[in-house]
Design a protein around this motif. Sequence first.
Motif, mmCIF file in Angstrom:
data_model
loop_
_atom_site.group_PDB
_atom_site.id
_atom_site.type_symbol
_atom_site.label_atom_id
_atom_site.label_comp_id
_atom_site.label_asym_id
_atom_site.label_seq_id
_atom_site.Cartn_x
_atom_site.Cartn_y
_atom_site.Cartn_z
ATOM 1 N N ARG A 172 -15.506 -4.249 -2.509
ATOM 2 C CA ARG A 172 -16.719 -4.505 -3.303
ATOM 3 C C ARG A 172 -17.898 -4.872 -2.409
ATOM 4 O O ARG A 172 -19.063 -4.631 -2.762
ATOM 5 N N VAL A 173 -17.604 -5.475 -1.255
ATOM 6 C CA VAL A 173 -18.675 -5.811 -0.302
ATOM 7 C C VAL A 173 -19.335 -4.535 0.202
ATOM 8 O O VAL A 173 -20.567 -4.414 0.233
ATOM 9 N N ASP A 174 -18.512 -3.557 0.588
ATOM 10 C CA ASP A 174 -19.075 -2.289 1.061
ATOM 11 C C ASP A 174 -19.843 -1.566 -0.037
ATOM 12 O O ASP A 174 -20.914 -0.996 0.204
ATOM 13 N N GLY B 154 -8.596 -1.062 -2.746
ATOM 14 C CA GLY B 154 -8.726 0.338 -3.118
ATOM 15 C C GLY B 154 -10.101 0.832 -2.707
ATOM 16 O O GLY B 154 -11.114 0.187 -2.969
ATOM 17 N N VAL B 155 -10.156 1.979 -2.048
ATOM 18 C CA VAL B 155 -11.430 2.509 -1.557
ATOM 19 C C VAL B 155 -12.251 3.058 -2.717
ATOM 20 O O VAL B 155 -11.753 3.836 -3.529
ATOM 21 N N LYS B 156 -13.501 2.625 -2.810
ATOM 22 C CA LYS B 156 -14.375 3.079 -3.900
ATOM 23 C C LYS B 156 -15.156 4.352 -3.522
ATOM 24 O O LYS B 156 -15.525 5.130 -4.372
ATOM 25 N N PRO C 179 -11.615 7.046 4.324
ATOM 26 C CA PRO C 179 -10.160 7.179 4.294
ATOM 27 C C PRO C 179 -9.578 6.260 3.221
ATOM 28 O O PRO C 179 -9.974 5.099 3.112
ATOM 29 N N ASP C 180 -8.627 6.760 2.436
ATOM 30 C CA ASP C 180 -8.129 5.973 1.305
ATOM 31 C C ASP C 180 -7.186 4.838 1.715
ATOM 32 O O ASP C 180 -6.758 4.046 0.878
ATOM 33 N N LYS D 20 -2.258 3.287 -6.451
ATOM 34 C CA LYS D 20 -2.817 4.463 -5.788
ATOM 35 C C LYS D 20 -2.956 4.243 -4.281
ATOM 36 O O LYS D 20 -2.681 5.136 -3.475
ATOM 37 N N THR D 21 -3.390 3.036 -3.904
ATOM 38 C CA THR D 21 -3.543 2.734 -2.480
ATOM 39 C C THR D 21 -2.183 2.619 -1.806
ATOM 40 O O THR D 21 -1.990 3.102 -0.675
#
Length: 372
Positions: A207-209, A271-273, A278-279, A298-299
């Motif tokens: 969420r920071v990214d 989890g990558v948003k 890369p996931d 999923k991750t």
Amino acid sequence: MTNENTQALSDAGVSIWLDDLSRELLETGAIAELVKERNVVGLTSNPSIFQAAMSKGDRYNADLERLTKEGKDVDEVVFELTTSDVREACDLFMPTYESSGGVDGRVSIEVDPRLAHDTDGTVEQAKKMYDTVGRENVLIKIPATKAGLPAIAATIGAGISVNVTLIFSLDRYRAVMNAYLEGLETAHADGKDLSKIHSVASFFVSRVDTEIDKRLDAIGTDEATALKSKAGLANARLAYQAFEEVFSTSRWSTLEAAGANKQRPLWASTGVKDPALPDTLYVTELVAPQVVNTMPGKTLDAVSDHGDVHGDTVTGTYEESSKVLDDLDAVGVSYSEVVDLLEDEGVDKFEKAWGELLDGVRAEMDKATTPA
């Protein structure tokens, strides 16, 4: 057979926890399979997860009907259903809890998010949840709001293990560790067995990214673009530096000698948003001893399939990570503004999910009392 990628992660000192819980996962044996095949040694839940679990399928219908006919109101029904699921998950993870000496085999349940700014209400519900679940390996999740800090200290002081959630800033993380130490000191003064008290501090990453990258895109300069997708990792790595510092002080040594356990950092929101990333980014790049990484399914699937675990990717990165935060400030991104916003949004998101959960359960309760 155990997955080689998750085994490598475990061997590097990372405890893999699943960030999901539902009756479907419990009753189909899916969680038990992850324990056996993918090194999963714990589980976290939150209001959003329970809302998703109860909004699909019919596995809760019989209990909903029974509790409604017993005259329970919607809050009581939700409390009973969620604590029941967590109790069952605790039983599933009990062998892991026992074999790890209480470090892993943990299952988290969060206090009502509407209490996020209510210290006394949080402590009261934390005790009620702990008693109702009735399992040593439960962790009560308390958000790291300003009102949450004294609640964390009081709950730990009462001998209840805690998962501190919604941590975004380094300053707040240090305050969380201080609250944990305060709680241990209270528990020790009261003669409680410190070895039985455990805690993790859930530091949110992706969420920071998401928020900072949005601001970097708006700035649009080459300098800003070059900083995209670096803040989340830098922030978490500096949190680990703070963990190392706090748990090497004389204050900590005194508690450790009395049997206390370190409060481990837990990487949440892994989890990558951004689909361009890369996931497995927030797993393979946050490997360090004594950390927990709680992953959505999923991750975990992605890590199991193609996660390249290449040893410790945290210690030794502190100077570089500090520079990332300095560079963000230089291009006009306010770290303090971002982390304050994320905390507010995190509380709001869980409150909204809780409201949707209550609405959904209330609708099912109405069906149970409506003549066919």
